[in-house]
Design an enzyme around this catalytic site. Structure first.
Site, mmCIF file in Angstrom:
data_model
loop_
_atom_site.group_PDB
_atom_site.id
_atom_site.type_symbol
_atom_site.label_atom_id
_atom_site.label_comp_id
_atom_site.label_asym_id
_atom_site.label_seq_id
_atom_site.Cartn_x
_atom_site.Cartn_y
_atom_site.Cartn_z
ATOM 1 N N SER A 1 0.854 -1.192 0.000
ATOM 2 C CA SER A 1 0.000 0.000 0.000
ATOM 3 C C SER A 1 0.886 1.237 0.000
ATOM 4 O O SER A 1 1.649 1.460 0.948
ATOM 5 C CB SER A 1 -0.895 0.003 1.236
ATOM 6 O OG SER A 1 -1.425 1.303 1.410
ATOM 7 N N HIS B 1 -1.372 -1.328 -4.045
ATOM 8 C CA HIS B 1 -2.635 -0.942 -3.397
ATOM 9 C C HIS B 1 -2.657 0.573 -3.225
ATOM 10 O O HIS B 1 -1.689 1.169 -2.758
ATOM 11 C CB HIS B 1 -2.725 -1.663 -2.054
ATOM 12 C CG HIS B 1 -4.029 -1.505 -1.342
ATOM 13 N ND1 HIS B 1 -5.148 -2.231 -1.659
ATOM 14 C CD2 HIS B 1 -4.376 -0.714 -0.291
ATOM 15 C CE1 HIS B 1 -6.136 -1.890 -0.833
ATOM 16 N NE2 HIS B 1 -5.701 -0.963 -0.001
ATOM 17 N N ASP C 1 -4.839 3.729 -1.684
ATOM 18 C CA ASP C 1 -5.896 4.063 -0.719
ATOM 19 C C ASP C 1 -6.419 5.476 -0.922
ATOM 20 O O ASP C 1 -5.670 6.445 -0.802
ATOM 21 C CB ASP C 1 -5.328 3.965 0.708
ATOM 22 C CG ASP C 1 -5.131 2.523 1.140
ATOM 23 O OD1 ASP C 1 -6.104 1.756 1.084
ATOM 24 O OD2 ASP C 1 -3.999 2.168 1.536
ATOM 25 N N MET D 1 -9.139 8.296 0.436
ATOM 26 C CA MET D 1 -9.971 8.647 1.608
ATOM 27 C C MET D 1 -10.575 10.029 1.404
ATOM 28 O O MET D 1 -9.908 10.933 0.890
ATOM 29 C CB MET D 1 -9.110 8.664 2.870
ATOM 30 C CG MET D 1 -8.374 7.367 3.121
ATOM 31 S SD MET D 1 -7.398 7.470 4.622
ATOM 32 C CE MET D 1 -6.471 5.932 4.501
ATOM 33 N N HIS E 1 -8.551 1.208 -3.558
ATOM 34 C CA HIS E 1 -9.452 1.003 -2.408
ATOM 35 C C HIS E 1 -10.110 2.343 -2.081
ATOM 36 O O HIS E 1 -9.461 3.229 -1.527
ATOM 37 C CB HIS E 1 -8.590 0.467 -1.251
ATOM 38 C CG HIS E 1 -9.330 0.254 0.024
ATOM 39 N ND1 HIS E 1 -8.673 0.046 1.226
ATOM 40 C CD2 HIS E 1 -10.656 0.199 0.315
ATOM 41 C CE1 HIS E 1 -9.566 -0.124 2.188
ATOM 42 N NE2 HIS E 1 -10.774 -0.027 1.674
ATOM 43 N N MET F 1 -12.219 4.570 0.038
ATOM 44 C CA MET F 1 -12.841 4.770 1.348
ATOM 45 C C MET F 1 -13.566 6.098 1.274
ATOM 46 O O MET F 1 -13.185 7.086 1.904
ATOM 47 C CB MET F 1 -11.763 4.746 2.442
ATOM 48 C CG MET F 1 -11.232 3.331 2.678
ATOM 49 S SD MET F 1 -9.676 3.303 3.571
ATOM 50 C CE MET F 1 -8.547 3.525 2.216
ATOM 51 N N MET G 1 -11.415 -5.971 5.840
ATOM 52 C CA MET G 1 -10.555 -5.034 6.586
ATOM 53 C C MET G 1 -10.201 -5.671 7.929
ATOM 54 O O MET G 1 -11.087 -6.112 8.674
ATOM 55 C CB MET G 1 -11.277 -3.706 6.838
ATOM 56 C CG MET G 1 -11.471 -2.815 5.623
ATOM 57 S SD MET G 1 -9.965 -2.372 4.736
ATOM 58 C CE MET G 1 -9.017 -1.534 6.005
ATOM 59 N N ASP H 1 -6.582 -6.429 4.479
ATOM 60 C CA ASP H 1 -5.918 -5.122 4.496
ATOM 61 C C ASP H 1 -5.890 -4.613 5.931
ATOM 62 O O ASP H 1 -6.945 -4.437 6.553
ATOM 63 C CB ASP H 1 -6.722 -4.167 3.597
ATOM 64 C CG ASP H 1 -6.103 -2.784 3.465
ATOM 65 O OD1 ASP H 1 -4.987 -2.565 3.968
ATOM 66 O OD2 ASP H 1 -6.769 -1.926 2.841
HETATM 67 C C1 DX5 Z 1 -6.115 1.618 5.921
HETATM 68 C C2 DX5 Z 1 -5.721 1.286 4.507
HETATM 69 C C3 DX5 Z 1 -4.613 0.323 4.389
HETATM 70 C C4 DX5 Z 1 -3.306 0.756 4.999
HETATM 71 C C5 DX5 Z 1 -2.663 -0.466 5.569
HETATM 72 O O1 DX5 Z 1 -7.302 2.342 5.896
HETATM 73 O O2 DX5 Z 1 -6.820 0.746 3.805
HETATM 74 O O3 DX5 Z 1 -4.417 -0.087 3.045
HETATM 75 O O4 DX5 Z 1 -2.403 1.340 4.100
HETATM 76 O O5 DX5 Z 1 -1.560 -0.086 6.297
HETATM 77 P P1 DX5 Z 1 -0.777 -1.094 7.233
HETATM 78 O O6 DX5 Z 1 -0.302 -2.225 6.377
HETATM 79 O O7 DX5 Z 1 0.314 -0.245 7.770
HETATM 80 O O8 DX5 Z 1 -1.752 -1.564 8.289
HETATM 81 ZN ZN ZN Z 2 -6.467 -0.143 1.784
#
Ligand code: DX5
Ligand code: ZN
Length: 220
Positions: free
Chosen positions: A7, A32, A34, A36, A65, A67, A138, A176
């Site tokens: 990620s 990956h 992310d 948000m 991903h 969010m 998750m 994840d």
């Molecule tokens: C959290 C993200 C993850 C995050 C995971 O909301 O969706 O993808 O980057 O990070 P680690 O591997 O550090 O838990």
């Molecule tokens: Zn993620």
């Protein structure tokens, strides 16, 4: 064999191209990404312009991903910006809204994913099971990297695996949050086929060795 999806949330964004190269050289299978919105989760991250730039510098499979609330508003643009897979949260809209978003992703020739927050039971995925190529379980509350793996999510993977196999559906399971070599082996044993790892990979001195460890390969 499990796929490893670093990620980039844990990468150094000022050197993003080099960071992506280093995990690619290190054997990453997917990347990956992310996104948000500060509403669905209490944090902001990266979005469309960064995805377009990343797409230009790598041919790695881009696992996006989302969010974000009401993701159907944006899925088309993430497909156009270069995502190979777009994953939306089951909790982010009405059932109709989520189904429409998943169908739009597939209609644009991309893989569609459905993510479940820790509080959403495994059967929260059932209404969408025919419309998805991947289910993301998750194993932390979404919004932040570097949190502790919730091992109580492992049975969710088992129920989903059984259900998908029972229906004969070709759908991947991804985890994840909080993945390290120990939790990676637990998740893989419970049925996960794609492991997202942010801090564990990007903070490692030897990323190649770390990715191999996450995959369960023996390293010296
Ligand atoms: C959290 C993200 C993850 C995050 C995971 O909301 O969706 O993808 O980057 O990070 P680690 O591997 O550090 O838990
Ligand atoms: Zn993620």
């Amino acid at each position: 064999m499990v796929r490893i999806a670093p990620s980039i949330l844990a990468a150094d964004f000022a050197r993003l191209g080099e960071e992506i190269d280093s995990v690619r050289q290190g054997g990453a299978d997917w990347l990956h990404f992310d996104v948000m919105d500060g509403l669905f989760v209490p944090n902001l991250s990266i979005g469309l312009p960064v995805l377009e730039s990343v797409r230009r510098v790598t041919d790695l499979f881009l696992d996006v991903h989302l969010m974000i609330r009401e993701p159907g508003r944006y899925v088309a643009r993430f497909c156009e910006a270069g995502a190979d897979l777009v994953c939306v949260h089951a909790e982010a809209d009405t059932e109709e809204g989520i189904r429409a978003a998943l169908r739009e992703i597939r209609a644009r020739g991309k893989k569609a994913g459905l993510a479940l927050k820790p509080a959403t039971p495994w059967d929260g995925a059932l209404p969408f099971i025919e419309d998805v190529d991947l289910i993301l379980v998750m194993t932390v509350e979404p919004g932040f990297g570097g949190q502790k793996f919730m091992s109580e999510m492992l049975p969710k993977l088992g129920f989903l695996r059984e259900t998908l196999d029972g229906f004969g559906l070709d759908c991947l399971l991804e985890v994840d949050g909080g993945i390290n070599p120990l939790t990676a082996s637990l998740a893989a044993a419970a049925g996960a086929q794609v492991l997202v790892a942010g801090s564990d990979v990007f903070k490692a001195e030897d990323r190649k060795a770390r990715i191999a460890q996450l995959r369960g390969e023996k390293t010296e």
